[in-house]
Design an enzyme around this catalytic site. Structure first.
Site, mmCIF file in Angstrom:
data_model
loop_
_atom_site.group_PDB
_atom_site.id
_atom_site.type_symbol
_atom_site.label_atom_id
_atom_site.label_comp_id
_atom_site.label_asym_id
_atom_site.label_seq_id
_atom_site.Cartn_x
_atom_site.Cartn_y
_atom_site.Cartn_z
ATOM 1 C CB ALA A 53 72.363 59.070 7.278
ATOM 2 C CG LEU A 54 71.233 62.205 0.723
ATOM 3 C CD1 LEU A 54 72.565 61.692 0.155
ATOM 4 C CD2 LEU A 54 70.113 61.992 -0.298
ATOM 5 C CD GLU A 293 62.236 60.599 0.319
ATOM 6 O OE1 GLU A 293 62.976 60.600 -0.667
ATOM 7 O OE2 GLU A 293 62.420 59.874 1.310
#
Length: 314
Positions: A53-54, A293
């Protein structure tokens, strides 16, 4: 069509990749108690998945701009904020969560990392994203509303979480590049097998130069992608720096895989656009690989920065 192998799907791969990423963060930064508590559950399947969770609505390519906060209240941290595009959120047994713990620190310096168990009061799973592809991998908002977790849920050093996120994302890029490589190969294998049996003008279309060039280009680029990925993985395994190499591999593999999937769709003609055959799904599934990503635009910035740094040190 002949020996073509149907690949199980990038939704499965991205779920495994993110879960592995969560496990690696715990393995690298976790206390012995945290490792004993969570790693066996991730490995055994007791936890169906882990979530990373970023990302936030205003902190995607710039994660240092996150606004989720964690405030120490006695023996507990209190989390408040919103995360977006969180893979496997409805099924995650454990979340690795980043939050601002020192709002007065310079940007990116006052961020910490926490472990939050699925089902914790105040951790809410929000709306599911309706995505173009990878439908079997659920991606949701995650909301923290006065979510209280133990003081011991801090993962790693206080206010050092941003550096951890950057380091782990580099490893994740090898995984996403590998995922894209698999999708590109699956699409190209399927379309090539189809083309060998597809007869037009009295002969298989693989006899036509246009199709031969699509096959040659796709397999050549995908093999180059494989070698870049292996180089990055080897450097990571050896404990050497690999950020630039991971970005190069992710950039090249995801773009090569997108080209390969669209060439595969073209080789199959109208059938490539039909859901009766898997190539249209491969083309939809692989598209996001250039985005998550770290977008490929960000990868180019990282690569250029590292190259220029090498020149300045000469």
């Amino acid at each position: 069509f002949g020996q073509a192998t149907l690949w199980p799907g990038s939704a499965t791969a991205v779920t495994v990749s993110v879960t592995n990423l969560v496990g690696n963060v715990i393995q690298v930064l976790g206390s012995e108690a945290q490792k004993r508590s969570y790693l066996p559950k991730l490995c055994s399947g007791e936890y169906p998945a882990g979530s990373f969770a970023l990302t936030e609505p205003e902190a995607g390519s710039d994660p240092a701009a996150m606004t989720t906060t964690a405030v120490l209240d006695g023996g507990e941290w209190v989390l408040n904020g919103l995360k977006r595009f969180i893979t496997s959120a409805p099924y995650a047994g454990i979340f690795v969560v980043w939050a601002v713990t020192d709002s007065k620190a310079p940007k990116g310096k006052g961020i910490s990392c926490f472990l939050v168990e699925g089902g914790t009061k105040g951790l809410l799973i929000g709306r599911q994203e309706q995505k173009m592809g990878q439908h079997a991998a659920e991606t949701n908002e995650v909301i923290f509303q006065d979510c209280r977790i133990p003081k011991e849920a801090l993962l790693g050093e206080l206010n050092a979480g941003f550096q951890t996120a950057l380091a782990e994302l580099a490893g994740g890029r090898i995984g996403i590049g590998s995922l894209a490589l698999g999708v590109g190969l699956a699409a190209t294998d399927y379309a090539t097998a189809y083309a060998q049996k597809r007869v037009q003008f009295g002969e298989a279309i693989t006899e036509f130069e246009a199709v031969q060039w699509m096959i040659a280009d796709a397999y050549t680029e995908l093999e180059a992608a494989r070698l870049l990925l292996l180089q990055a993985a080897f450097r990571a395994d050896q404990g050497r720096s690999y950020g630039k190499e991971a970005s190069m591999a992710k950039l090249f593999a995801t773009e090569a895989a997108n080209r390969a999937c669209y060439s595969a769709l073209q080789m199959m003609g109208g059938y490539g656009y039909s859901r009766e055959f898997p190539v249209e799904r491969y083309a939809r599934d692989v598209r996001v690989a250039t985005i998550y990503e770290g977008t490929n635009e960000i990868q180019r910035r990282i690569i250029a920065r590292e190259i220029l740094k090498g020149f300045s040190e000469r």
